[in-house]
Design a protein around this motif. Structure first.
Motif, PDB file in Angstrom:
ATOM      1  N   ILE A  60       0.820  -1.190   0.189  1.00  0.00           N
ATOM      2  CA  ILE A  60       0.090  -0.047  -0.001  1.00  0.00           C
ATOM      3  C   ILE A  60       0.865   1.310   0.084  1.00  0.00           C
ATOM      4  CG2 ILE A  60      -1.812   1.416   1.174  1.00  0.00           C
ATOM      5  CD1 ILE A  60      -2.826  -1.386   0.096  1.00  0.00           C
ATOM      6  N   ASP A  61       0.735   2.105  -0.901  1.00  0.00           N
ATOM      7  CA  ASP A  61       1.583   3.400  -0.855  1.00  0.00           C
ATOM      8  C   ASP A  61       0.982   4.358  -0.153  1.00  0.00           C
ATOM      9  OD1 ASP A  61       2.581   5.948  -1.922  1.00  0.00           O
ATOM     10  OD2 ASP A  61       3.141   5.080  -3.725  1.00  0.00           O
ATOM     11  N   PHE A  62       1.485   4.559   1.079  1.00  0.00           N
ATOM     12  CA  PHE A  62       0.784   5.750   2.195  1.00  0.00           C
ATOM     13  C   PHE A  62       0.598   7.156   1.419  1.00  0.00           C
ATOM     14  CE2 PHE A  62       1.349   8.376   5.759  1.00  0.00           C
ATOM     15  CZ  PHE A  62       0.259   7.542   6.540  1.00  0.00           C
ATOM     16  N   ALA A  63       1.656   7.401   0.382  1.00  0.00           N
ATOM     17  CA  ALA A  63       1.630   8.574  -0.088  1.00  0.00           C
ATOM     18  C   ALA A  63       0.452   8.988  -0.837  1.00  0.00           C
ATOM     19  CB  ALA A  63       3.029   9.076  -0.719  1.00  0.00           C
ATOM     20  N   LEU A  64       0.014   7.998  -1.439  1.00  0.00           N
ATOM     21  CA  LEU A  64      -1.315   8.207  -2.423  1.00  0.00           C
ATOM     22  C   LEU A  64      -2.653   8.191  -1.691  1.00  0.00           C
ATOM     23  CD1 LEU A  64      -0.239   5.962  -5.661  1.00  0.00           C
ATOM     24  CD2 LEU A  64       0.007   8.443  -5.291  1.00  0.00           C
ATOM     25  N   LEU A  65      -2.281   7.430  -0.307  1.00  0.00           N
ATOM     26  CA  LEU A  65      -3.619   7.152   0.413  1.00  0.00           C
ATOM     27  C   LEU A  65      -3.701   8.699   1.293  1.00  0.00           C
ATOM     28  CD1 LEU A  65      -5.705   5.548   2.124  1.00  0.00           C
ATOM     29  CD2 LEU A  65      -3.764   5.351   3.756  1.00  0.00           C
ATOM     30  N   GLN A  91       2.054  -4.491   3.289  1.00  0.00           N
ATOM     31  CA  GLN A  91       3.272  -3.482   3.594  1.00  0.00           C
ATOM     32  C   GLN A  91       2.690  -2.075   3.316  1.00  0.00           C
ATOM     33  OE1 GLN A  91       7.239  -4.973   2.601  1.00  0.00           O
ATOM     34  NE2 GLN A  91       6.232  -6.605   1.483  1.00  0.00           N
ATOM     35  N   VAL A  92       3.346  -1.019   4.147  1.00  0.00           N
ATOM     36  CA  VAL A  92       3.254   0.339   3.660  1.00  0.00           C
ATOM     37  C   VAL A  92       4.373   0.907   3.411  1.00  0.00           C
ATOM     38  CG1 VAL A  92       2.501   2.496   4.640  1.00  0.00           C
ATOM     39  CG2 VAL A  92       0.891   0.367   5.415  1.00  0.00           C
ATOM     40  N   THR A  93       4.543   1.380   2.262  1.00  0.00           N
ATOM     41  CA  THR A  93       5.570   2.132   1.849  1.00  0.00           C
ATOM     42  C   THR A  93       5.353   3.854   1.739  1.00  0.00           C
ATOM     43  OG1 THR A  93       5.020   1.794  -0.557  1.00  0.00           O
ATOM     44  CG2 THR A  93       6.529   0.326   0.414  1.00  0.00           C
ATOM     45  N   ASN A  94       6.453   4.625   1.512  1.00  0.00           N
ATOM     46  CA  ASN A  94       6.077   5.977   1.394  1.00  0.00           C
ATOM     47  C   ASN A  94       5.589   6.734   2.259  1.00  0.00           C
ATOM     48  OD1 ASN A  94       7.587   5.671  -0.939  1.00  0.00           O
ATOM     49  ND2 ASN A  94       5.779   5.369  -2.235  1.00  0.00           N
ATOM     50  N   ALA A 266       9.990  -4.943   2.216  1.00  0.00           N
ATOM     51  CA  ALA A 266      10.569  -3.976   1.368  1.00  0.00           C
ATOM     52  C   ALA A 266      11.345  -3.211   2.420  1.00  0.00           C
ATOM     53  CB  ALA A 266       9.565  -3.298   0.700  1.00  0.00           C
ATOM     54  N   PRO A 267      12.561  -2.889   1.833  1.00  0.00           N
ATOM     55  CA  PRO A 267      13.263  -1.901   2.899  1.00  0.00           C
ATOM     56  C   PRO A 267      12.671  -0.491   2.969  1.00  0.00           C
ATOM     57  CG  PRO A 267      14.808  -2.641   0.814  1.00  0.00           C
ATOM     58  CD  PRO A 267      13.366  -2.971   0.431  1.00  0.00           C
ATOM     59  N   GLY A 268      12.543  -0.317   4.591  1.00  0.00           N
ATOM     60  CA  GLY A 268      12.127   0.897   5.141  1.00  0.00           C
ATOM     61  C   GLY A 268      10.467   0.792   5.087  1.00  0.00           C
ATOM     62  N   ALA A 269       9.925  -0.599   4.685  1.00  0.00           N
ATOM     63  CA  ALA A 269       8.357  -0.513   4.997  1.00  0.00           C
ATOM     64  C   ALA A 269       7.971  -0.851   6.336  1.00  0.00           C
ATOM     65  CB  ALA A 269       7.983  -1.397   3.756  1.00  0.00           C
ATOM     66  N   PHE A 270       6.771  -0.365   6.527  1.00  0.00           N
ATOM     67  CA  PHE A 270       6.027  -1.037   7.561  1.00  0.00           C
ATOM     68  C   PHE A 270       5.434  -2.310   7.449  1.00  0.00           C
ATOM     69  CE2 PHE A 270       6.141   3.325   9.503  1.00  0.00           C
ATOM     70  CZ  PHE A 270       6.730   2.910  10.927  1.00  0.00           C
ATOM     71  N   ILE A 271       5.223  -3.379   7.961  1.00  0.00           N
ATOM     72  CA  ILE A 271       4.383  -4.452   7.812  1.00  0.00           C
ATOM     73  C   ILE A 271       3.364  -4.289   8.858  1.00  0.00           C
ATOM     74  CG2 ILE A 271       4.176  -7.015   7.997  1.00  0.00           C
ATOM     75  CD1 ILE A 271       7.273  -7.217   7.647  1.00  0.00           C
ATOM     76  N   VAL A 272       2.242  -4.360   8.166  1.00  0.00           N
ATOM     77  CA  VAL A 272       0.917  -4.003   8.804  1.00  0.00           C
ATOM     78  C   VAL A 272       0.005  -5.256   8.862  1.00  0.00           C
ATOM     79  CG1 VAL A 272      -1.266  -2.394   8.957  1.00  0.00           C
ATOM     80  CG2 VAL A 272       0.963  -1.618   8.199  1.00  0.00           C
ATOM     81  N   ASN A 273      -0.563  -5.480   9.884  1.00  0.00           N
ATOM     82  CA  ASN A 273      -1.763  -6.682  10.119  1.00  0.00           C
ATOM     83  C   ASN A 273      -2.719  -6.244  10.911  1.00  0.00           C
ATOM     84  OD1 ASN A 273       0.590  -7.498  12.357  1.00  0.00           O
ATOM     85  ND2 ASN A 273      -1.551  -8.583  12.850  1.00  0.00           N
TER      86      ASN A 273
END
Length: 363
Positions: A60-65, A91-94, A266-273
């Motif tokens: 999930i691209d956090f910046a777009l969210l 996973q949450v990136t950006n 992914a590097p720097g990502a949060f894994i969310v559950n």
């Protein structure tokens, strides 16, 4: 010989059963095999696979969210809905949290685990909701097999708590917990909208402003027989959403379509559950997924899980609007978040999953 079970006096004056920390055990130069009390039998047909593209958790691209155009945001909301329905993990990136801060948090926790055992004793307690607690395994009073992990749990919200040692922990954990909570708040809004609700619906229903946030660090040292030990056995999380980071050593496995999947983060990502409280709220539409932590024989793995839940006095109940829309009866009875956490830490949780204790029995 492996260290044996002893007892020790905690700083609050209560006798605390002590099993030698995993760090003490793993640092023993003579350790070539694991003691019998740590032997965990895994199904050989349930090995994790991180290379199968069919089993890669969604991103999930956090910046777009949060900053995308209306069309981009609508698309991410739909991706979030699919991730919650089909995986319960993503996973949450950006997300805007500096990777340097995430690494600093991992480093600060590592320094805590490196403290001499005598210095960590004052934080050892059996009380579930003590602001700061450390220990080993899960619950040595009731478990049949000890886990290959030490832990540190610090409550960061609704009141921020911190350690005074090691140096720098307090400042790093304050910033990390604030930034993590901001990300979790936006994710919760997105999940709420993915259910066709107002963005702040779930936050209001769970008293999120008073909600519990815990920084839970896990220390999994290299294990001489990783196939015969477990870091954390299959479990679900008790809260609404959990955000997780880890060092370069992987070990998180998620159960997806009856197969254990090794998460390749992914590097720097949060894994969310998704957690149990969210499954109750959505009446099983979004499920809390079983996951586990495996260990390795190469290097120490450190993970920091940050569960976010309702306020302790809030009972999660299926959302009326969702029940009405789907023509469903509620599948769960209410229980305050504090009581639910107590249930998860009790012997009753060993006999059947916590959610099953709350299921409505229909004739």
């Amino acid at each position: 010989m492996a260290p044996t079970v002893t007892s020790m006096e905690a700083s609050n004056g209560h006798e605390v059963p002590k099993v030698a920390s995993i760090k003490t055990l793993a640092d023993s130069a003579s350790l070539t095999f694991i003691p019998s009390e740590y032997t965990y039998t895994k199904n050989p047909n349930e090995q994790g696979d991180a290379n199968d593209p069919e089993h890669s958790i969604p991103i999930i691209d956090f910046a777009l969210l949060t900053l995308g155009s209306p069309d981009q945001r609508a698309k991410v909301i739909q991706e979030l809905r699919r991730a919650c329905e089909e995986w319960g993990f993503f996973q949450v990136t950006n997300h805007g949290v500096p990777e340097s801060l995430m690494q600093s948090m991992i480093g600060a926790c590592h320094r805590f685990f490196d403290l001499p055992e005598e210095e960590k004793k004052e934080f050892q307690t059996r009380n579930l909701l003590d602001p700061i607690k450390c220990g080993t395994s899960f619950n040595v009073d009731i478990e049949k097999v000890h886990l290959w992990r030490d832990f540190l749990k610090v409550i960061a919200h609704p009141e921020f708590n911190s350690l005074y040692k090691p140096a720098g922990y307090s400042e790093v954990s304050l910033e990390f917990s604030k930034r993590t909570r901001e990300v979790a708040t936006e994710i919760l809004k997105g999940i709420s909208e993915s259910l066709g609700l107002e963005a702040d619906y779930i936050a209001k229903a769970t008293n999120w402003d008073r909600g519990l946030q815990i920084l839970a660090a896990n220390y999994y040292p290299a294990c001489p027989q990783p196939d015969k030990a477990i870091g954390l056995p299959p479990h679900t999380d008790h809260g609404l959403v959990t955000l997780l980071i880890q060092n370069e050593m992987g070990g998180l496995e998620v159960k997806h379509k009856d197969q254990w999947v090794l998460v390749n983060a992914a590097p720097g990502a949060f894994i969310v559950n998704i957690g149990d409280q969210m499954q109750i709220l959505t009446n099983d539409k979004y499920k809390s997924i079983w996951h586990r932590a495996v260990v390795n024989n190469k290097a120490t793995r450190i993970s920091i899980a940050v569960p976010h839940g309702p306020s302790l006095d809030t009972p999660a109940l299926p959302i009326p609007e969702l029940l009405e829309r789907g023509g469903q009866a509620p599948k769960y009875i209410g229980m305050t978040y504090e009581k639910f956490m107590e249930l998860q830490a009790s012997p009753a949780a060993l006999t059947k999953p916590c959610l099953d204790h709350l299921r409505v029995k229909h004739n």
